[in-house]
Scaffold this motif. Structure first.
Motif, PDB file in Angstrom:
ATOM      1  N   GLY A  17       6.398  -2.673   0.227  1.00 32.53           N
ATOM      2  CA  GLY A  17       6.272  -3.345  -1.039  1.00 32.53           C
ATOM      3  C   GLY A  17       6.376  -2.361  -2.193  1.00 32.53           C
ATOM      4  N   ILE A  18       6.648  -2.920  -3.360  1.00 33.11           N
ATOM      5  CA  ILE A  18       6.718  -2.155  -4.604  1.00 33.11           C
ATOM      6  C   ILE A  18       5.623  -2.702  -5.504  1.00 33.11           C
ATOM      7  CG2 ILE A  18       8.178  -1.557  -6.580  1.00 33.11           C
ATOM      8  CD1 ILE A  18      10.583  -2.256  -4.686  1.00 33.11           C
ATOM      9  N   TYR A  19       4.856  -1.813  -6.131  1.00 32.03           N
ATOM     10  CA  TYR A  19       3.673  -2.238  -6.869  1.00 32.03           C
ATOM     11  C   TYR A  19       3.613  -1.633  -8.259  1.00 32.03           C
ATOM     12  CZ  TYR A  19       2.224  -3.357  -2.112  1.00 32.03           C
ATOM     13  OH  TYR A  19       2.186  -3.862  -0.830  1.00 32.03           O
ATOM     14  N   THR A  20       2.999  -2.369  -9.162  1.00 30.24           N
ATOM     15  CA  THR A  20       2.688  -1.774 -10.440  1.00 30.24           C
ATOM     16  C   THR A  20       1.519  -0.810 -10.233  1.00 30.24           C
ATOM     17  OG1 THR A  20       2.270  -2.280 -12.773  1.00 30.24           O
ATOM     18  CG2 THR A  20       1.000  -3.529 -11.156  1.00 30.24           C
ATOM     19  N   ASP A  21       1.444   0.222 -11.069  1.00 29.78           N
ATOM     20  CA  ASP A  21       0.470   1.292 -10.844  1.00 29.78           C
ATOM     21  C   ASP A  21      -0.969   0.795 -10.767  1.00 29.78           C
ATOM     22  OD1 ASP A  21       2.180   3.897 -12.780  1.00 29.78           O
ATOM     23  OD2 ASP A  21       2.460   3.174 -10.731  1.00 29.78           O
ATOM     24  N   SER A  22      -1.311  -0.195 -11.552  1.00 37.06           N
ATOM     25  CA  SER A  22      -2.712  -0.628 -11.637  1.00 37.06           C
ATOM     26  C   SER A  22      -3.228  -1.285 -10.361  1.00 37.06           C
ATOM     27  CB  SER A  22      -2.890  -1.579 -12.816  1.00 37.06           C
ATOM     28  OG  SER A  22      -2.133  -2.747 -12.638  1.00 37.06           O
ATOM     29  N   VAL A  23      -2.341  -1.667  -9.445  1.00 34.56           N
ATOM     30  CA  VAL A  23      -2.803  -2.329  -8.212  1.00 34.56           C
ATOM     31  C   VAL A  23      -2.503  -1.515  -6.955  1.00 34.56           C
ATOM     32  CG1 VAL A  23      -2.415  -4.559  -9.321  1.00 34.56           C
ATOM     33  CG2 VAL A  23      -0.718  -3.689  -7.711  1.00 34.56           C
ATOM     34  N   LYS A  24      -1.833  -0.377  -7.101  1.00 32.63           N
ATOM     35  CA  LYS A  24      -1.502   0.450  -5.930  1.00 32.63           C
ATOM     36  C   LYS A  24      -2.765   0.856  -5.190  1.00 32.63           C
ATOM     37  CE  LYS A  24       2.877   2.427  -7.497  1.00 32.63           C
ATOM     38  NZ  LYS A  24       3.578   3.649  -7.977  1.00 32.63           N
ATOM     39  N   GLY A  25      -2.728   0.720  -3.876  1.00 35.60           N
ATOM     40  CA  GLY A  25      -3.878   1.067  -3.062  1.00 35.60           C
ATOM     41  C   GLY A  25      -4.896  -0.044  -2.925  1.00 35.60           C
ATOM     42  N   ARG A  26      -4.762  -1.098  -3.714  1.00 32.05           N
ATOM     43  CA  ARG A  26      -5.705  -2.225  -3.655  1.00 32.05           C
ATOM     44  C   ARG A  26      -5.031  -3.517  -3.196  1.00 32.05           C
ATOM     45  NH1 ARG A  26      -8.028  -4.123  -8.146  1.00 32.05           N
ATOM     46  NH2 ARG A  26      -6.313  -3.512  -9.535  1.00 32.05           N
ATOM     47  N   PHE A  27      -3.791  -3.734  -3.606  1.00 35.94           N
ATOM     48  CA  PHE A  27      -3.051  -4.955  -3.266  1.00 35.94           C
ATOM     49  C   PHE A  27      -1.987  -4.638  -2.227  1.00 35.94           C
ATOM     50  CE2 PHE A  27      -3.585  -7.417  -7.555  1.00 35.94           C
ATOM     51  CZ  PHE A  27      -4.951  -7.194  -7.499  1.00 35.94           C
ATOM     52  N   THR A  28      -1.721  -5.619  -1.365  1.00 31.37           N
ATOM     53  CA  THR A  28      -0.669  -5.487  -0.373  1.00 31.37           C
ATOM     54  C   THR A  28       0.152  -6.770  -0.341  1.00 31.37           C
ATOM     55  OG1 THR A  28      -2.034  -4.034   1.002  1.00 31.37           O
ATOM     56  CG2 THR A  28      -0.100  -5.025   2.035  1.00 31.37           C
ATOM     57  N   ILE A  29       1.464  -6.626  -0.529  1.00 35.21           N
ATOM     58  CA  ILE A  29       2.357  -7.774  -0.440  1.00 35.21           C
ATOM     59  C   ILE A  29       2.997  -7.792   0.943  1.00 35.21           C
ATOM     60  CG2 ILE A  29       4.332  -6.508  -1.425  1.00 35.21           C
ATOM     61  CD1 ILE A  29       5.175  -9.156  -2.785  1.00 35.21           C
ATOM     62  N   SER A  30       3.148  -8.986   1.488  1.00 40.53           N
ATOM     63  CA  SER A  30       3.796  -9.128   2.791  1.00 40.53           C
ATOM     64  C   SER A  30       4.523 -10.470   2.829  1.00 40.53           C
ATOM     65  CB  SER A  30       2.775  -9.047   3.931  1.00 40.53           C
ATOM     66  OG  SER A  30       1.815 -10.085   3.821  1.00 40.53           O
ATOM     67  N   ARG A  31       5.395 -10.613   3.810  1.00 39.93           N
ATOM     68  CA  ARG A  31       6.146 -11.857   3.914  1.00 39.93           C
ATOM     69  C   ARG A  31       6.347 -12.252   5.355  1.00 39.93           C
ATOM     70  NH1 ARG A  31      11.630 -10.859   0.831  1.00 39.93           N
ATOM     71  NH2 ARG A  31      12.247 -12.841   1.798  1.00 39.93           N
ATOM     72  N   ASP A  32       6.396 -13.549   5.576  1.00 36.35           N
ATOM     73  CA  ASP A  32       6.671 -14.136   6.886  1.00 36.35           C
ATOM     74  C   ASP A  32       7.946 -14.942   6.720  1.00 36.35           C
ATOM     75  OD1 ASP A  32       4.780 -16.280   9.191  1.00 36.35           O
ATOM     76  OD2 ASP A  32       6.859 -15.624   9.177  1.00 36.35           O
ATOM     77  N   ASN A  33       9.077 -14.322   7.029  1.00 32.11           N
ATOM     78  CA  ASN A  33      10.363 -14.980   6.784  1.00 32.11           C
ATOM     79  C   ASN A  33      10.561 -16.212   7.659  1.00 32.11           C
ATOM     80  OD1 ASN A  33      11.353 -13.151   4.760  1.00 32.11           O
ATOM     81  ND2 ASN A  33      11.645 -11.648   6.391  1.00 32.11           N
ATOM     82  N   ALA A  34       9.989 -16.190   8.844  1.00 31.09           N
ATOM     83  CA  ALA A  34      10.149 -17.331   9.750  1.00 31.09           C
ATOM     84  C   ALA A  34       9.501 -18.592   9.167  1.00 31.09           C
ATOM     85  CB  ALA A  34       9.546 -17.009  11.102  1.00 31.09           C
ATOM     86  N   ASN A  35       8.434 -18.385   8.388  1.00 34.42           N
ATOM     87  CA  ASN A  35       7.704 -19.521   7.811  1.00 34.42           C
ATOM     88  C   ASN A  35       7.890 -19.624   6.302  1.00 34.42           C
ATOM     89  OD1 ASN A  35       6.291 -20.681  10.176  1.00 34.42           O
ATOM     90  ND2 ASN A  35       5.445 -18.610  10.306  1.00 34.42           N
ATOM     91  N   ASN A  36       8.831 -18.861   5.755  1.00 33.38           N
ATOM     92  CA  ASN A  36       9.122 -18.926   4.320  1.00 33.38           C
ATOM     93  C   ASN A  36       7.856 -18.780   3.474  1.00 33.38           C
ATOM     94  OD1 ASN A  36      11.855 -19.171   4.651  1.00 33.38           O
ATOM     95  ND2 ASN A  36      12.028 -21.192   3.733  1.00 33.38           N
ATOM     96  N   THR A  37       7.052 -17.782   3.797  1.00 29.68           N
ATOM     97  CA  THR A  37       5.785 -17.585   3.103  1.00 29.68           C
ATOM     98  C   THR A  37       5.633 -16.125   2.685  1.00 29.68           C
ATOM     99  OG1 THR A  37       4.786 -19.343   4.441  1.00 29.68           O
ATOM    100  CG2 THR A  37       3.297 -17.898   3.239  1.00 29.68           C
ATOM    101  N   VAL A  38       5.068 -15.938   1.515  1.00 35.23           N
ATOM    102  CA  VAL A  38       4.783 -14.606   0.993  1.00 35.23           C
ATOM    103  C   VAL A  38       3.287 -14.536   0.678  1.00 35.23           C
ATOM    104  CG1 VAL A  38       5.274 -12.946  -0.834  1.00 35.23           C
ATOM    105  CG2 VAL A  38       7.081 -14.417   0.031  1.00 35.23           C
TER     106      VAL A  38
END
Length: 121
Positions: free
Chosen positions: A57-78
């Motif tokens: 994932g790519i993050y804005t500086d203020s959330v790095k280390g705290r937020f994690t983005i992920s995706r499930d392409n099979a279920n069309n969910t992020v």
């Protein structure tokens, strides 16, 4: 056309966690960069995170280390896992999608209706 529906927002104490979900429909999201943006009261909407077909994932500086983005392409969910939440994270969080990362990063593309996240004791 891509339809995006966010869920998972709510009220959480500082230091707590929330996990946002975004269900996509209308097209196969494997073609799209998916991301999250947020808008706090009285402020402009800002980029939070984005992810391509596969990580990282790519993050804005203020959330790095705290937020994690992920995706499930099979279920069309992020997802957006948010840990160590701070009062300044309070905002309406939007799910975003676009074929081009530059457009998504700049605030364009498809967007959901948003889900409210409030961090307060």
């Amino acid at each position: 056309q891509v339809q995006l529906v966010e869920s998972g927002g709510g009220l959480v104490q500082p230091g707590g966690s929330l996990k946002l979900s975004c269900a996509a429909s209308g097209r196969d999201i494997r073609e799209y960069f998916m991301g999250w943006s947020r808008q706090a009261p009285g402020k402009e909407r800002e980029f939070v995170a984005a992810i391509g077909w596969s990580g990282p994932g790519i993050y804005t500086d203020s959330v790095k280390g705290r937020f994690t983005i992920s995706r499930d392409n099979a279920n069309n969910t992020v997802y957006l896992q948010m840990n160590s939440l701070k009062p300044e994270d309070t905002a309406v969080y939007y799910c975003d999608a676009d074929i081009q990362f530059g457009i998504l990063r700049a605030g364009g593309g498809f967007r959901g209706q948003g889900t409210q996240v409030t961090v307060s004791s």
